[in-house]
Write an enzyme that holds these catalytic residues in place. Structure first.
Site, PDB file in Angstrom:
ATOM      1  N   LYS A 142       0.830  -1.221   0.000  1.00 17.34           N
ATOM      2  CA  LYS A 142       0.000   0.000   0.000  1.00 17.34           C
ATOM      3  C   LYS A 142       0.860   1.265   0.000  1.00 17.34           C
ATOM      4  O   LYS A 142       0.584   2.206  -0.729  1.00 17.34           O
ATOM      5  CB  LYS A 142      -0.916   0.052   1.230  1.00 17.34           C
ATOM      6  CG  LYS A 142      -1.966  -1.032   1.290  1.00 17.34           C
ATOM      7  CD  LYS A 142      -2.953  -0.779   2.412  1.00 17.34           C
ATOM      8  CE  LYS A 142      -2.357  -0.802   3.802  1.00 17.34           C
ATOM      9  NZ  LYS A 142      -1.875  -2.102   4.244  1.00 17.34           N
TER      10      LYS A 142
ATOM     11  N   ARG B 186      -9.530   1.130   9.517  1.00 20.61           N
ATOM     12  CA  ARG B 186      -9.047  -0.229   9.786  1.00 20.61           C
ATOM     13  C   ARG B 186     -10.052  -1.039  10.588  1.00 20.61           C
ATOM     14  O   ARG B 186      -9.797  -2.205  10.875  1.00 20.61           O
ATOM     15  CB  ARG B 186      -7.739  -0.149  10.580  1.00 20.61           C
ATOM     16  CG  ARG B 186      -6.478  -0.308   9.726  1.00 20.61           C
ATOM     17  CD  ARG B 186      -5.307  -0.194  10.662  1.00 20.61           C
ATOM     18  NE  ARG B 186      -4.083  -0.772  10.191  1.00 20.61           N
ATOM     19  CZ  ARG B 186      -3.125  -0.107   9.562  1.00 20.61           C
ATOM     20  NH1 ARG B 186      -3.293   1.152   9.261  1.00 20.61           N
ATOM     21  NH2 ARG B 186      -2.003  -0.701   9.242  1.00 20.61           N
TER      22      ARG B 186
ATOM     23  N   ARG C 137      10.977  -5.603   4.683  1.00 19.18           N
ATOM     24  CA  ARG C 137      10.724  -4.178   4.435  1.00 19.18           C
ATOM     25  C   ARG C 137      11.701  -3.283   5.202  1.00 19.18           C
ATOM     26  O   ARG C 137      12.037  -3.532   6.350  1.00 19.18           O
ATOM     27  CB  ARG C 137       9.296  -3.840   4.852  1.00 19.18           C
ATOM     28  CG  ARG C 137       8.989  -2.349   4.709  1.00 19.18           C
ATOM     29  CD  ARG C 137       7.561  -2.092   4.597  1.00 19.18           C
ATOM     30  NE  ARG C 137       6.828  -2.381   5.828  1.00 19.18           N
ATOM     31  CZ  ARG C 137       5.537  -2.084   5.969  1.00 19.18           C
ATOM     32  NH1 ARG C 137       4.877  -1.528   4.983  1.00 19.18           N
ATOM     33  NH2 ARG C 137       4.922  -2.361   7.095  1.00 19.18           N
TER      34      ARG C 137
ATOM     35  N   ARG D  55      11.150  -1.245  10.793  1.00 17.58           N
ATOM     36  CA  ARG D  55      10.173  -0.847  11.816  1.00 17.58           C
ATOM     37  C   ARG D  55      10.041  -1.951  12.867  1.00 17.58           C
ATOM     38  O   ARG D  55      10.064  -3.125  12.530  1.00 17.58           O
ATOM     39  CB  ARG D  55       8.804  -0.601  11.158  1.00 17.58           C
ATOM     40  CG  ARG D  55       8.722   0.748  10.485  1.00 17.58           C
ATOM     41  CD  ARG D  55       7.522   0.932   9.590  1.00 17.58           C
ATOM     42  NE  ARG D  55       6.281   0.307  10.030  1.00 17.58           N
ATOM     43  CZ  ARG D  55       5.137   0.404   9.357  1.00 17.58           C
ATOM     44  NH1 ARG D  55       5.081   1.101   8.230  1.00 17.58           N
ATOM     45  NH2 ARG D  55       4.055  -0.184   9.783  1.00 17.58           N
TER      46      ARG D  55
ATOM     47  N   ARG E 289      -0.326  -8.274  13.862  1.00 17.89           N
ATOM     48  CA  ARG E 289      -0.976  -7.389  12.882  1.00 17.89           C
ATOM     49  C   ARG E 289      -1.841  -8.179  11.915  1.00 17.89           C
ATOM     50  O   ARG E 289      -2.924  -7.741  11.531  1.00 17.89           O
ATOM     51  CB  ARG E 289       0.086  -6.596  12.106  1.00 17.89           C
ATOM     52  CG  ARG E 289       0.747  -5.534  12.966  1.00 17.89           C
ATOM     53  CD  ARG E 289       1.978  -4.981  12.299  1.00 17.89           C
ATOM     54  NE  ARG E 289       1.662  -4.136  11.160  1.00 17.89           N
ATOM     55  CZ  ARG E 289       2.566  -3.705  10.291  1.00 17.89           C
ATOM     56  NH1 ARG E 289       3.824  -4.064  10.422  1.00 17.89           N
ATOM     57  NH2 ARG E 289       2.216  -2.923   9.302  1.00 17.89           N
TER      58      ARG E 289
HETATM   59  P1  AMP Z   1       0.753   1.437   8.789  1.00 14.31           P
HETATM   60  O1  AMP Z   1       1.853   2.397   8.562  1.00 14.31           O
HETATM   61  O2  AMP Z   1      -0.496   1.775   8.013  1.00 14.31           O
HETATM   62  O3  AMP Z   1       1.160  -0.001   8.606  1.00 14.31           O
HETATM   63  O4  AMP Z   1       0.329   1.578  10.327  1.00 14.31           O
HETATM   64  C1  AMP Z   1       1.241   1.252  11.360  1.00 14.31           C
HETATM   65  C2  AMP Z   1       0.510   1.103  12.670  1.00 14.31           C
HETATM   66  O5  AMP Z   1      -0.132   2.353  13.017  1.00 14.31           O
HETATM   67  C3  AMP Z   1      -0.606   0.075  12.692  1.00 14.31           C
HETATM   68  O6  AMP Z   1      -0.136  -1.249  12.876  1.00 14.31           O
HETATM   69  C4  AMP Z   1      -1.421   0.581  13.877  1.00 14.31           C
HETATM   70  O7  AMP Z   1      -0.771   0.264  15.099  1.00 14.31           O
HETATM   71  C5  AMP Z   1      -1.360   2.096  13.701  1.00 14.31           C
HETATM   72  N1  AMP Z   1      -2.459   2.554  12.859  1.00 14.31           N
HETATM   73  C6  AMP Z   1      -2.369   3.093  11.610  1.00 14.31           C
HETATM   74  N2  AMP Z   1      -3.578   3.376  11.107  1.00 14.31           N
HETATM   75  C7  AMP Z   1      -4.472   3.005  12.059  1.00 14.31           C
HETATM   76  C8  AMP Z   1      -5.880   3.000  12.122  1.00 14.31           C
HETATM   77  N3  AMP Z   1      -6.624   3.426  11.101  1.00 14.31           N
HETATM   78  N4  AMP Z   1      -6.464   2.564  13.273  1.00 14.31           N
HETATM   79  C9  AMP Z   1      -5.719   2.137  14.307  1.00 14.31           C
HETATM   80  N5  AMP Z   1      -4.390   2.064  14.298  1.00 14.31           N
HETATM   81  C10 AMP Z   1      -3.751   2.495  13.194  1.00 14.31           C
END
Ligand code: AMP
Length: 216
Positions: free
Chosen positions: A13, A88, A127, A160, A171
């Site tokens: 994404k 999410r 990654r 990360r 996750r």
């Molecule tokens: P991402 O960069 O989209 O993979 O997001 C990394 C982390 O941020 C996720 O695993 C969640 O812990 C948190 N996070 C990001 N977007 C959301 C969301 N819409 N709702 C809740 N937690 C989020």
């Protein structure tokens, strides 16, 4: 154009959205990136959010909806945006619908990138992300020109904490239980487009563009 990009962790994404944002001149709204940036700036919200993020848990709907609501009200999000990583949960999807309705707006398309379960772990543990600009790389599928260094800005690449195997498993579990039901939610709204993510970056991008072209 108001697009939502969905898919399991590791679906690509972040990379696809970076290109879409550039080509279609969209405002990128990534909740994960917003949380990480707040943490980099030592903001209380970011520090609180990182407690959940590092474990692979979701930040609460309340906090997440609020940062998105504030972000959508900024002028650069008025005309076109790309949401990456939000919503999410079904409750976030409902909150987003309500926010957009109150702004007399709505989503143009929801793109769902699908990836085989077995491929996800390999994609995620390989990654690497730039500490400075947030751009994503992959040791095998999208390596930087110089090891450990961002092609775009020269920043340092790192893994990360939430890309380490234990967090990844958490996750994925959360994705299955909480995020996947949103796919049905948007399919019910008739705006869902599935794109096969088990292809090269270029072909996935081509399919996304085609899916967007189909949108009336
Ligand atoms: P991402 O960069 O989209 O993979 O997001 C990394 C982390 O941020 C996720 O695993 C969640 O812990 C948190 N996070 C990001 N977007 C959301 C969301 N819409 N709702 C809740 N937690 C989020």
């Amino acid at each position: 154009m108001k697009i939502l990009l969905m898919g399991p962790p590791g679906a690509g994404k972040g990379s696809q959205s970076a290109k879409l944002v550039k080509d279609y001149e969209l405002t990128n709204i990534s909740t994960g990136e917003m949380f990480r940036e707040a943490a980099r700036n030592n903001e209380p919200l970011g520090i609180e959010a990182m407690k959940y993020i590092d474990q692979g848990d979701l930040v609460s709907d309340e906090i997440t909806n609020e940062i998105v609501r504030k972000r959508l009200l900024k002028p650069d999000a008025e005309r076109c945006f790309l949401l990456d990583g939000y919503p999410r949960t079904v409750s976030q999807a409902q909150a987003l619908d309500a926010m957009l309705l109150s702004m007399k707006s709505k989503l143009t398309a929801v793109i769902n990138i699908t990836v085989d379960k077995e491929a996800i772990l390999e994609r995620m543990v390989g990654r690497r992300v730039c500490k400075s600009c947030g751009l994503s790389y992959h040791l095998k599928f999208k390596p930087p020109k110089k090891e450990g260094v961002c092609d775009a800005c020269g920043g340092e690449l790192y893994q990360r904490v939430d890309d380490q195997p234990e967090s990844v498993r958490n996750r994925l579990d959360i994705y299955e239980r909480k995020t996947k039901p949103i796919v049905d939610y948007y399919a019910g709204h008739g705006i869902l487009k599935n794109v096969n993510g088990m292809q090269t970056f270029e072909n996935v991008y081509k399919d996304i563009k085609e899916a967007l072209g189909e949108v009336k």
